[in-house]
Design a protein around this motif. Structure first.
Motif, PDB file in Angstrom:
ATOM      1  N   ASP A 143      39.068 -42.021   3.859  1.00  0.00           N
ATOM      2  CA  ASP A 143      37.685 -42.878   4.510  1.00  0.00           C
ATOM      3  C   ASP A 143      36.688 -42.207   4.218  1.00  0.00           C
ATOM      4  OD1 ASP A 143      38.653 -45.941   3.880  1.00  0.00           O
ATOM      5  OD2 ASP A 143      38.979 -45.486   6.698  1.00  0.00           O
ATOM      6  N   LEU A 178      33.032 -42.470   2.241  1.00  0.00           N
ATOM      7  CA  LEU A 178      31.874 -43.756   3.189  1.00  0.00           C
ATOM      8  C   LEU A 178      30.396 -42.343   4.021  1.00  0.00           C
ATOM      9  CD1 LEU A 178      33.816 -45.941   6.093  1.00  0.00           C
ATOM     10  CD2 LEU A 178      32.263 -46.840   3.540  1.00  0.00           C
ATOM     11  N   ASP A 181      27.638 -49.359   7.812  1.00  0.00           N
ATOM     12  CA  ASP A 181      28.787 -49.575   6.665  1.00  0.00           C
ATOM     13  C   ASP A 181      30.111 -48.880   7.364  1.00  0.00           C
ATOM     14  OD1 ASP A 181      27.212 -49.857   4.349  1.00  0.00           O
ATOM     15  OD2 ASP A 181      27.352 -48.277   3.840  1.00  0.00           O
ATOM     16  N   ARG A 210      33.014 -51.073   8.706  1.00  0.00           N
ATOM     17  CA  ARG A 210      34.485 -50.571   7.787  1.00  0.00           C
ATOM     18  C   ARG A 210      36.059 -50.320   9.273  1.00  0.00           C
ATOM     19  NH1 ARG A 210      37.274 -47.649   3.563  1.00  0.00           N
ATOM     20  NH2 ARG A 210      35.107 -48.543   2.256  1.00  0.00           N
ATOM     21  N   ARG A 211      34.881 -49.814  10.328  1.00  0.00           N
ATOM     22  CA  ARG A 211      35.620 -49.548  12.203  1.00  0.00           C
ATOM     23  C   ARG A 211      35.779 -51.489  12.432  1.00  0.00           C
ATOM     24  NH1 ARG A 211      37.832 -46.684   9.178  1.00  0.00           N
ATOM     25  NH2 ARG A 211      37.917 -44.227   9.460  1.00  0.00           N
ATOM     26  N   GLN A 212      35.149 -52.120  11.374  1.00  0.00           N
ATOM     27  CA  GLN A 212      34.740 -53.396  12.412  1.00  0.00           C
ATOM     28  C   GLN A 212      34.776 -53.701  13.996  1.00  0.00           C
ATOM     29  OE1 GLN A 212      38.993 -55.120  12.575  1.00  0.00           O
ATOM     30  NE2 GLN A 212      39.612 -54.176  10.313  1.00  0.00           N
TER      31      GLN A 212
END
Length: 142
Positions: A20, A23, A74, A78-80
């Motif tokens: 990741d 990002l 963002d 992605r990490r909720q």
């Protein structure tokens, strides 16, 4: 540091060379340095991600970046955040502070702890026991 930026400590799949990290690469993020947290966490392998959990005694290895708010949001997606992870201010080994992504202990119950605190070493072989006990020797030799 401007109000539109934040210091972010990353430790798992956001590290340079990990899945990741893109990002951070596609944003105006600036890598400051490699760093470690104070020894107050556990690093847990939850499969797809690493999870840093407060309340342990491990110094977690990572990197510190200055990121803009769009990049931070963002990564939150992605990490909720706030469903899976939560973003919180933590203290680093040098006494400074940065934001990072944390999980609560009940979310990682039964998962493998990485006692060395380094996500990149998660596949390293476990400790060797050079001294074999007499019980183990007798059991093996049966």
């Amino acid at each position: 540091m401007a109000e539109s930026t934040s210091r972010l400590f990353v430790y798992g799949t956001l590290l340079q060379g990990e899945r990741d990290h893109s990002l951070l690469e596609r944003s105006p993020a600036q890598r400051l340095d490699a760093s470690t947290t104070e020894p107050a966490f556990e690093l847990v392998d939850i499969g797809a991600y690493a999870a840093m959990v407060p309340g342990g005694s491990t110094a977690v290895v990572g990197e510190v970046y200055v990121v803009d708010l769009k990049t931070l949001l963002d990564i939150d997606v992605r990490r909720q955040v706030p469903i899976l992870f939560r973003r919180a201010l933590i203290r680093l080994a040098d006494g400074s502070q940065a934001e990072s992504y944390l999980m609560d202990p009940e979310q990682v119950r039964g998962r493998r702890r990485l006692g060395h605190g380094d996500w990149r070493k998660r596949f390293a072989p476990g400790p060797r026991f050079p001294v074999e006990s007499s019980f183990a020797r007798k059991t093996r030799d049966r």
